[in-house]
Design a protein around this motif. Sequence first.
Motif, PDB file in Angstrom:
ATOM      1  N   ASP A   1       0.850  -1.193   0.000  1.00  0.00           N
ATOM      2  CA  ASP A   1       0.000   0.000   0.000  1.00  0.00           C
ATOM      3  C   ASP A   1       0.884   1.241   0.000  1.00  0.00           C
ATOM      4  OD1 ASP A   1       0.831   0.465   2.725  1.00  0.00           O
ATOM      5  OD2 ASP A   1      -0.809  -0.785   3.440  1.00  0.00           O
ATOM      6  N   THR A   2       0.257   2.410  -0.106  1.00  0.00           N
ATOM      7  CA  THR A   2       1.019   3.660  -0.203  1.00  0.00           C
ATOM      8  C   THR A   2       1.827   3.942   1.067  1.00  0.00           C
ATOM      9  OG1 THR A   2      -0.923   4.918   0.491  1.00  0.00           O
ATOM     10  CG2 THR A   2      -0.525   4.726  -1.879  1.00  0.00           C
TER      11      THR A   2
ATOM     12  N   GLY B   1       5.834   4.482   1.045  1.00  0.00           N
ATOM     13  CA  GLY B   1       6.371   5.719   1.611  1.00  0.00           C
ATOM     14  C   GLY B   1       7.373   5.460   2.715  1.00  0.00           C
ATOM     15  N   ARG B   2       7.079   4.506   3.588  1.00  0.00           N
ATOM     16  CA  ARG B   2       7.998   4.165   4.680  1.00  0.00           C
ATOM     17  C   ARG B   2       9.320   3.633   4.131  1.00  0.00           C
ATOM     18  NH1 ARG B   2       4.191   0.556   7.281  1.00  0.00           N
ATOM     19  NH2 ARG B   2       2.472   1.927   7.711  1.00  0.00           N
ATOM     20  N   ILE B   3       9.221   2.785   3.123  1.00  0.00           N
ATOM     21  CA  ILE B   3      10.440   2.239   2.511  1.00  0.00           C
ATOM     22  C   ILE B   3      11.280   3.371   1.918  1.00  0.00           C
ATOM     23  CG2 ILE B   3      11.312   0.828   0.595  1.00  0.00           C
ATOM     24  CD1 ILE B   3       8.812  -1.008   1.141  1.00  0.00           C
ATOM     25  N   ALA B   4      10.636   4.278   1.183  1.00  0.00           N
ATOM     26  CA  ALA B   4      11.357   5.403   0.583  1.00  0.00           C
ATOM     27  C   ALA B   4      12.020   6.258   1.665  1.00  0.00           C
ATOM     28  CB  ALA B   4      10.410   6.245  -0.260  1.00  0.00           C
TER      29      ALA B   4
ATOM     30  N   LYS C   1       0.322   9.260   1.673  1.00  0.00           N
ATOM     31  CA  LYS C   1      -0.895   9.873   1.127  1.00  0.00           C
ATOM     32  C   LYS C   1      -1.298   9.109  -0.140  1.00  0.00           C
ATOM     33  CE  LYS C   1      -2.853  14.174  -0.548  1.00  0.00           C
ATOM     34  NZ  LYS C   1      -2.594  15.548  -0.978  1.00  0.00           N
ATOM     35  N   PRO C   2      -2.514   8.555  -0.158  1.00  0.00           N
ATOM     36  CA  PRO C   2      -2.900   7.685  -1.274  1.00  0.00           C
ATOM     37  C   PRO C   2      -3.142   8.396  -2.599  1.00  0.00           C
ATOM     38  CG  PRO C   2      -4.715   7.922   0.269  1.00  0.00           C
ATOM     39  CD  PRO C   2      -3.538   8.627   0.872  1.00  0.00           C
TER      40      PRO C   2
END
Length: 89
Positions: A7-8, A12-15, A47-48
Motif C-alpha cells: 500500500d502507499t 512511503g515508509r520504505i522510501a 498519502k494515497p
Amino acid sequence: MLLEAKDTKNIGRIAKIVRQQQELDQTTAGAFAGCGINFVSQFENGKPTVQLEKALNVLNALGIKVYLDIPDSASSDKLTELTGRLNHE
C-alpha cells in the motif's frame, strides 16, 4: 532486496528509510526528483492520492527500482511486444 509494496504507506515508509540511510533530507531528495519537500513528505507519509509519476521520480532518485510482476495467465503477444519496446528505450 525485494520488498512487496502492499500500500502507499508501506511504499512511503520504505522510501523514507532509504532516503535517511543515504543521509538525504527531504528537500535534497525532492530536488533530485524534481519535486518539492511537500510532495516528498506526503509521499513518505503514505498519502494515497500522490501523483504516480512524481512518486516514481522520487523512488528513482533514491535508486529504488519498480517492477511489475505480471501473472503468467496474462502474458500475451501485446505485452511481449511492449516489453521489447520498453527495453530498447
